[in-house]
Design an enzyme around this catalytic site. Structure first.
Site, PDB file in Angstrom:
ATOM      1  N   GLY A  45     -69.460  53.131 -24.806  1.00  0.00           N
ATOM      2  CA  GLY A  45     -68.661  54.218 -25.194  1.00  0.00           C
ATOM      3  C   GLY A  45     -69.211  55.547 -24.900  1.00  0.00           C
ATOM      4  CD  GLU A 137     -68.701  56.820 -28.303  1.00  0.00           C
ATOM      5  OE1 GLU A 137     -68.748  57.942 -27.614  1.00  0.00           O
ATOM      6  OE2 GLU A 137     -69.674  56.222 -27.796  1.00  0.00           O
TER       7      GLU A 137
HETATM    8 ZN   LIG Z   1     -73.076  58.809 -28.359  1.00  0.00          ZN
END
Ligand SMILES: [Zn+2]
Length: 172
Positions: A45, A137
Site C-alpha cells: 500500500g 493507508e
Molecule cells: Zn504506511
C-alpha cells in the site's frame, strides 16, 4: 515513473491531505506512478502524502499468494463508512518507516467508499490483510502513522532510528 518515498520524520507525513475534486489525466498519472513506486519498493500500500503529494489518493494490492493475479486498486477520497466491533492485530510496517514493525490493533473488517479513476463511486467490504492495509493507508491521508498507536517510548525509539537512517542516507 518511480517517485522517491518520504521517510519519517517529515512534516508532510503528519499533515492531513486535501480532497481530490477532479479526476483528470494528471491524477491518473499520479495513480500509475504510485502503483509503480509501491510494487518497486516492494509494498502492499502507498498513500500520496508518502511521495509528498498532499491529495487524498491511495493505492494498494494485498494479493500475496505466489502466482496469483495482482489486484492493483486506486482509491480516491476514501472513507470508512462502517467498522466491525471485532478487532484484529497485525504486525504492521510502512514504506516511510523502513524495517520497523509493530503490532497494531484495528477493526477486523471495514466498509470503505471511494471514487475510482473513472470518477465513479465505489464501495467494498474489506476483511483480513486488506482491511488492515486500507485503514493504515487512510490514516496516512489524515497525517497519522502506525507508530502513533504505539507507546511513546517505542515510538521515540523508532523515530530516533529513522533520524539516524536519514542522516546516513544524506551522507551517502
Ligand atoms: Zn504506511
Amino acid at each position: 515513473m518511480i517517485r522517491p518515498i518520504l521517510i519519517h520524520p517529515d512534516p508532510r507525513l503528519k499533515k492531513p491531505a486535501d480532497p481530490v475534486d477532479t479526476v483528470d489525466d494528471d491524477l491518473r498519472t499520479l495513480a500509475a506512478d504510485m502503483l509503480e513506486t509501491m510494487y518497486d519498493a516492494p509494498g502492499i500500500g502507498l498513500a500520496a502524502p508518502q511521495i509528498g503529494v498532499m491529495q487524498r489518493v491511495l493505492v494498494m494490492d494485498c494479493v500475496k499468494e505466489e502466482g496469483a493475479e495482482p489486484r492493483p486498486m486506486v482509491l480516491i477520497n476514501p472513507e470508512v463508512t462502517w467498522a466491525s466491533d471485532e478487532v484484529s492485530i497485525y504486525e504492521e510496517g510502512c514504506l516511510s518507516i523502513p524495517e520497523q514493525y509493530a503490532d497494531v490493533e484495528r477493526p477486523a473488517e471495514v466498509k470503505v467508499a471511494w471514487t475510482d479513476l473513472d470518477g465513479a463511486e465505489r464501495s467494498e467490504h474489506f476483511t483480513g490483510l486488506w482491511a488492515t492495509c486500507v485503514q493504515h493507508e487512510i490514516d496516512h491521508l489524515d497525517g497519522k502513522l502506525f507508530i502513533d498507536y504505539l507507546k511513546p517510548l517505542k515510538r521515540q525509539m523508532i523515530t530516533r532510528k529513522m533520524q539516524k537512517l536519514k542522516r546516513e542516507r544524506a551522507r551517502a
